[in-house]
Every structure is written in C-alpha cells, then in structure tokens.
Design a protein around this motif. Structure first.
Motif, PDB file in Angstrom:
ATOM      1  N   MET A   1       0.681  -1.186  -0.026  1.00 57.45           N
ATOM      2  CA  MET A   1      -0.001  -0.093   0.294  1.00 57.45           C
ATOM      3  C   MET A   1       0.935   1.282   0.050  1.00 57.45           C
ATOM      4  N   PHE A  33      -5.023   1.488  -2.533  1.00 59.76           N
ATOM      5  CA  PHE A  33      -4.677   0.127  -2.560  1.00 59.76           C
ATOM      6  C   PHE A  33      -4.713  -0.424  -3.996  1.00 59.76           C
ATOM      7  N   SER A  36      -8.031  -2.481  -5.632  1.00 55.96           N
ATOM      8  CA  SER A  36      -9.578  -1.931  -4.936  1.00 55.96           C
ATOM      9  C   SER A  36     -10.376  -2.354  -6.108  1.00 55.96           C
ATOM     10  N   GLN A 116      -5.735   3.013   6.461  1.00 57.23           N
ATOM     11  CA  GLN A 116      -6.340   1.270   6.037  1.00 57.23           C
ATOM     12  C   GLN A 116      -7.530   1.286   6.205  1.00 57.23           C
TER      13      GLN A 116
END
Length: 191
Positions: A1, A33, A36, A116
């Motif tokens: 990430m 991310f 995603s 996150q």
C-alpha cells in the motif's frame, strides 16, 4: 500500500479531551490500494477523537457514495456508504498487530495513518452482493450484458451441439453411479 499524507492525523501536541476532524475522501484513497474494487466516489469521514492519558478513542461516521462494479452485469454503479464505528488507539513499547477495532502505536508516535481503517470501513459498509438498484432508485442492470450471460436451455444446447453425448449414457455418470454404489456398500458393511 502506498502512503498519502492526506489521511494522516497528527496526534502530537493534542490536549486531553475531545477533538473533531474531517476528511473528504475521493478517488485518491482507492488508488492507494492495489486491486481495489472501488474505482471512485465521494465520502465524508467525520471523526470525534477523545484523547486520554493512556489511549485515544476515535468515533467514525463515514457517509457518501462509491463507484463499484455490479456483480450481476459488471457495469460500474454508485453504491451508498454509511458506516459508524470506533477505533481505539493504544500505546505499547512492544510491536503488536492491530485488528479492526484496536490499533497499537509506540508511545512516541506523532502521527496516525488512518487510510487503511477508512478504506476497510468503506468496504465493510457495502452490501455483500453489489447489484444495481432496481425501480425508483436506479435503472437496474445493463440488459445487453445480461443477455450475454443468459443460461442456455437443454433444447437450445441440443440444437447447438447435436453430437453431444446424452447425459444418461455418459461415462461420467456411469463412473459416479459405480462410486456411489461402492460407498453405500462400504457404509452398510461398517454398520
């Protein structure tokens, strides 16, 4: 990430007590991310932070919408986001793994990266099966795409593949019947 300073909260110098902060989340969060499911959106994250001598308590209110692919027709649509949750931030000299409700940081840590937690909270607020809203709330799924996924009836299959073996005479069916008989015989002998 990857890391984005936009979602980092500076906790150094905060006095004990309650503090409020807000993040406006856009596509930049979802780009952090890999792979995603969310391609974009507009989400407001309101945080009520309470600093205590031994920990922090962050109450999150996350509201807005995100763009996700429909599980039925694969076309991207806008899904609502509505999440309420609490994250506890505790201090520890030893490195400990954070879970969904508790984040551990070193006592000298000056910043909290909340990207996150925000990302996962948005995903958790989405329904397990994501499909276009039907009726008044939306146009529904892409009918052309659904036609491509249509299941073929037995008659259509026979017309398309006239040389396909009949299911009753298939080798697989005979092998499975033999295996089933063998297992039933073994089970009866064990009793």
């Amino acid at each position: 990430m990857k890391k984005n300073r936009k979602y980092v909260l500076n906790i150094n110098g905060l006095s004990l007590g309650r503090h409020d902060c807000r993040f406006d989340v856009g596509s930049d969060l979802f780009l952090l991310f890999e792979n995603s499911e969310v391609s974009g959106g507009k989400v407001e994250v309101d945080i009520e932070l309470e600093k205590k001598s031994n920990m922090l308590s962050l109450d999150f209110s996350i509201k807005g919408h995100v763009e996700v692919p429909c599980d039925r027709c694969l076309e991207v649509f806008t899904a609502p986001v509505d999440y309420e949750g609490t994250l506890l931030v505790k201090y520890s000299e030893e490195e400990q793994e954070s879970d969904g409700d508790v984040m551990w940081v070193a006592p000298g840590e000056h910043e909290l990266d909340l990207s996150q937690y925000i990302y996962e909270s948005i995903l958790l607020s989405l329904p397990y099966q994501r499909v276009h809203p039907e009726g008044e709330n939306g146009p529904g799924c892409d009918t052309e795409m659904l036609k491509r996924f249509r299941i073929v009836t037995e008659e259509e299959f026979t017309n398309m593949y006239p040389d396909a073996p009949e299911e009753e005479n298939s080798e697989w069916k005979q092998a499975l019947e033999g295996l089933k008989d063998k297992l039933e015989t073994e089970n009866n002998n064990d009793k």
